[in-house]
Design a protein around this motif. Structure first.
Motif, PDB file in Angstrom:
ATOM      1  N   LYS A  85      -5.503  35.660  39.830  1.00  0.00           N
ATOM      2  CA  LYS A  85      -6.178  36.159  38.624  1.00  0.00           C
ATOM      3  C   LYS A  85      -5.914  35.247  37.427  1.00  0.00           C
ATOM      4  CE  LYS A  85      -8.315  39.360  36.258  1.00  0.00           C
ATOM      5  NZ  LYS A  85      -9.741  39.464  36.307  1.00  0.00           N
ATOM      6  N   THR A  86      -4.639  34.876  37.215  1.00  0.00           N
ATOM      7  CA  THR A  86      -4.311  34.048  36.044  1.00  0.00           C
ATOM      8  C   THR A  86      -4.707  32.592  36.239  1.00  0.00           C
ATOM      9  OG1 THR A  86      -2.049  33.675  36.861  1.00  0.00           O
ATOM     10  CG2 THR A  86      -2.383  35.534  35.348  1.00  0.00           C
ATOM     11  N   GLY A  87      -4.883  32.175  37.500  1.00  0.00           N
ATOM     12  CA  GLY A  87      -5.283  30.791  37.769  1.00  0.00           C
ATOM     13  C   GLY A  87      -6.792  30.588  37.705  1.00  0.00           C
ATOM     14  N   GLY A  88      -7.522  31.659  37.509  1.00  0.00           N
ATOM     15  CA  GLY A  88      -8.966  31.551  37.396  1.00  0.00           C
ATOM     16  C   GLY A  88      -9.674  31.469  38.733  1.00  0.00           C
ATOM     17  N   TYR A  89      -9.056  31.960  39.806  1.00  0.00           N
ATOM     18  CA  TYR A  89      -9.686  31.895  41.120  1.00  0.00           C
ATOM     19  C   TYR A  89     -10.444  33.162  41.480  1.00  0.00           C
ATOM     20  CZ  TYR A  89      -6.870  27.752  41.786  1.00  0.00           C
ATOM     21  OH  TYR A  89      -6.311  26.512  41.645  1.00  0.00           O
ATOM     22  N   GLY A  90     -10.449  34.135  40.630  1.00  0.00           N
ATOM     23  CA  GLY A  90     -11.192  35.367  40.888  1.00  0.00           C
ATOM     24  C   GLY A  90     -10.391  36.375  41.691  1.00  0.00           C
ATOM     25  N   HIS A  91     -11.120  37.323  42.300  1.00  0.00           N
ATOM     26  CA  HIS A  91     -10.498  38.392  43.095  1.00  0.00           C
ATOM     27  C   HIS A  91     -10.844  38.219  44.563  1.00  0.00           C
ATOM     28  CE1 HIS A  91      -8.896  40.782  39.888  1.00  0.00           C
ATOM     29  NE2 HIS A  91     -10.072  40.928  39.299  1.00  0.00           N
ATOM     30  N   ASP A  92     -10.040  37.489  45.281  1.00  0.00           N
ATOM     31  CA  ASP A  92     -10.191  37.376  46.722  1.00  0.00           C
ATOM     32  C   ASP A  92      -8.981  38.062  47.345  1.00  0.00           C
ATOM     33  OD1 ASP A  92     -10.888  36.753  49.275  1.00  0.00           O
ATOM     34  OD2 ASP A  92     -10.419  34.617  49.132  1.00  0.00           O
ATOM     35  N   LEU A  93      -9.178  39.207  47.976  1.00  0.00           N
ATOM     36  CA  LEU A  93      -8.065  40.002  48.484  1.00  0.00           C
ATOM     37  C   LEU A  93      -7.461  39.466  49.783  1.00  0.00           C
ATOM     38  CD1 LEU A  93      -9.256  43.631  47.749  1.00  0.00           C
ATOM     39  CD2 LEU A  93      -7.585  42.255  46.515  1.00  0.00           C
ATOM     40  N   TRP A  94      -8.123  38.501  50.420  1.00  0.00           N
ATOM     41  CA  TRP A  94      -7.610  37.994  51.689  1.00  0.00           C
ATOM     42  C   TRP A  94      -6.271  37.271  51.531  1.00  0.00           C
ATOM     43  CZ3 TRP A  94      -9.079  39.954  55.967  1.00  0.00           C
ATOM     44  CH2 TRP A  94     -10.355  40.483  56.080  1.00  0.00           C
ATOM     45  N   ILE A  95      -6.137  36.466  50.511  1.00  0.00           N
ATOM     46  CA  ILE A  95      -4.904  35.682  50.342  1.00  0.00           C
ATOM     47  C   ILE A  95      -3.711  36.592  50.031  1.00  0.00           C
ATOM     48  CG2 ILE A  95      -3.796  33.888  48.980  1.00  0.00           C
ATOM     49  CD1 ILE A  95      -6.289  32.308  49.360  1.00  0.00           C
ATOM     50  N   PRO A  96      -3.794  37.517  49.087  1.00  0.00           N
ATOM     51  CA  PRO A  96      -2.656  38.433  48.892  1.00  0.00           C
ATOM     52  C   PRO A  96      -2.350  39.258  50.145  1.00  0.00           C
ATOM     53  CG  PRO A  96      -4.114  38.547  47.008  1.00  0.00           C
ATOM     54  CD  PRO A  96      -4.807  37.715  48.044  1.00  0.00           C
ATOM     55  N   LEU A  97      -3.386  39.665  50.875  1.00  0.00           N
ATOM     56  CA  LEU A  97      -3.185  40.440  52.094  1.00  0.00           C
ATOM     57  C   LEU A  97      -2.469  39.609  53.165  1.00  0.00           C
ATOM     58  CD1 LEU A  97      -3.691  43.142  53.498  1.00  0.00           C
ATOM     59  CD2 LEU A  97      -5.846  42.196  54.339  1.00  0.00           C
ATOM     60  N   VAL A  98      -2.854  38.351  53.301  1.00  0.00           N
ATOM     61  CA  VAL A  98      -2.199  37.466  54.268  1.00  0.00           C
ATOM     62  C   VAL A  98      -0.728  37.274  53.891  1.00  0.00           C
ATOM     63  CG1 VAL A  98      -2.111  35.077  55.098  1.00  0.00           C
ATOM     64  CG2 VAL A  98      -4.275  36.305  55.048  1.00  0.00           C
ATOM     65  N   PHE A  99      -0.443  37.054  52.609  1.00  0.00           N
ATOM     66  CA  PHE A  99       0.950  36.898  52.170  1.00  0.00           C
ATOM     67  C   PHE A  99       1.739  38.181  52.415  1.00  0.00           C
ATOM     68  CE2 PHE A  99      -0.078  32.909  50.436  1.00  0.00           C
ATOM     69  CZ  PHE A  99       1.123  32.269  50.171  1.00  0.00           C
ATOM     70  N   LEU A 100       1.150  39.329  52.126  1.00  0.00           N
ATOM     71  CA  LEU A 100       1.811  40.601  52.373  1.00  0.00           C
ATOM     72  C   LEU A 100       2.168  40.737  53.844  1.00  0.00           C
ATOM     73  CD1 LEU A 100       1.103  44.030  50.956  1.00  0.00           C
ATOM     74  CD2 LEU A 100       1.048  43.782  53.410  1.00  0.00           C
ATOM     75  N   LEU A 101       1.240  40.457  54.731  1.00  0.00           N
ATOM     76  CA  LEU A 101       1.484  40.606  56.166  1.00  0.00           C
ATOM     77  C   LEU A 101       2.484  39.585  56.697  1.00  0.00           C
ATOM     78  CD1 LEU A 101      -2.134  41.394  57.406  1.00  0.00           C
ATOM     79  CD2 LEU A 101      -0.215  42.979  57.142  1.00  0.00           C
ATOM     80  N   LEU A 102       2.347  38.328  56.282  1.00  0.00           N
ATOM     81  CA  LEU A 102       3.261  37.293  56.762  1.00  0.00           C
ATOM     82  C   LEU A 102       4.697  37.548  56.311  1.00  0.00           C
ATOM     83  CD1 LEU A 102       1.226  33.981  56.376  1.00  0.00           C
ATOM     84  CD2 LEU A 102       2.007  35.044  58.486  1.00  0.00           C
ATOM     85  N   VAL A 103       4.877  37.792  55.028  1.00  0.00           N
ATOM     86  CA  VAL A 103       6.230  38.019  54.515  1.00  0.00           C
ATOM     87  C   VAL A 103       6.813  39.289  55.119  1.00  0.00           C
ATOM     88  CG1 VAL A 103       7.581  38.502  52.436  1.00  0.00           C
ATOM     89  CG2 VAL A 103       5.861  36.697  52.408  1.00  0.00           C
ATOM     90  N   SER A 104       6.045  40.362  55.174  1.00  0.00           N
ATOM     91  CA  SER A 104       6.536  41.613  55.757  1.00  0.00           C
ATOM     92  C   SER A 104       6.907  41.425  57.223  1.00  0.00           C
ATOM     93  CB  SER A 104       5.493  42.723  55.638  1.00  0.00           C
ATOM     94  OG  SER A 104       5.277  43.054  54.300  1.00  0.00           O
ATOM     95  N   GLY A 105       6.094  40.693  57.956  1.00  0.00           N
ATOM     96  CA  GLY A 105       6.373  40.459  59.381  1.00  0.00           C
ATOM     97  C   GLY A 105       7.665  39.691  59.603  1.00  0.00           C
ATOM     98  N   PHE A 106       7.821  38.581  58.892  1.00  0.00           N
ATOM     99  CA  PHE A 106       9.036  37.786  59.067  1.00  0.00           C
ATOM    100  C   PHE A 106      10.284  38.544  58.607  1.00  0.00           C
ATOM    101  CE2 PHE A 106       6.086  34.047  58.984  1.00  0.00           C
ATOM    102  CZ  PHE A 106       6.343  33.645  60.293  1.00  0.00           C
ATOM    103  N   VAL A 107      10.189  39.247  57.500  1.00  0.00           N
ATOM    104  CA  VAL A 107      11.343  40.007  57.005  1.00  0.00           C
ATOM    105  C   VAL A 107      11.680  41.147  57.967  1.00  0.00           C
ATOM    106  CG1 VAL A 107      12.155  41.510  55.132  1.00  0.00           C
ATOM    107  CG2 VAL A 107      11.023  39.364  54.595  1.00  0.00           C
ATOM    108  N   ALA A 108      10.673  41.792  58.538  1.00  0.00           N
ATOM    109  CA  ALA A 108      10.921  42.875  59.496  1.00  0.00           C
ATOM    110  C   ALA A 108      11.669  42.365  60.720  1.00  0.00           C
ATOM    111  CB  ALA A 108       9.611  43.537  59.909  1.00  0.00           C
TER     112      ALA A 108
END
Length: 160
Positions: A39-62
């Protein structure tokens, strides 16, 4: 008529779980962080990238949390001491060495650590044990003084 078998679970005198599932919150924090960066970088609202980070980080931490809960948990009952995946009968413990103090390193600190790890896990403190057959080992825990307090009476009542 079937008989009901009562399973008696021994009273747990000391327990440490090894890791907290609270660390799993890192996944949502990573996803929110990526959404804010987008949002602050001016890239708009693409929910795929935050969702991918959420899943990857959650998976590895789990995976790391599950491994820590298996390999660095401690449980003491009246009959057994479990350190990670290794279980030791309390009857095998002959004596508990005094805590390390001063600059001189006690001989028991070079003994093998209980559990399948190569040494005392990070953040834990070793407790020297003299075992049957003139063997030595190190039990370990975060709250090592509480483990020592729970273990000493058990060893004292079994040794002459």
């Amino acid at each position: 008529m079937s008989e009901q078998v009562n399973k008696v679970t021994p009273e747990v005198l000391f327990y440490e779980n090894g890791a907290s599932w609270g660390w799993l919150l890192l996944g949502p924090f990573a996803g929110v962080g990526m959404a804010i960066l987008q949002k602050t970088g001016g890239y708009g609202h693409d929910l795929w990238i935050p969702l991918v980070f959420l899943l990857l980080v959650s998976g590895f931490v789990a995976i790391q949390i599950k491994a820590a809960r298996i390999h660095t948990s401690v449980e003491l009952t009246a009959h057994t001491l479990r350190q990670g995946a290794e279980t030791l009968q309390v009857d095998e413990i002959v004596a508990i060495y005094p805590e390390a103090s001063g600059s001189e390193v006690p001989k028991w600190q070079s003994a093998r650590a209980l559990g399948e790890l190569t040494g005392v896990p990070r953040g834990r403190t070793g407790i020297g044990l003299q075992l049957t057959g003139k063997r030595s080992a190190q039990a370990w825990a975060r709250k090592h003084r509480r483990l020592r307090e729970a273990l000493e009476p058990l060893v004292a009542e079994r040794t002459p």
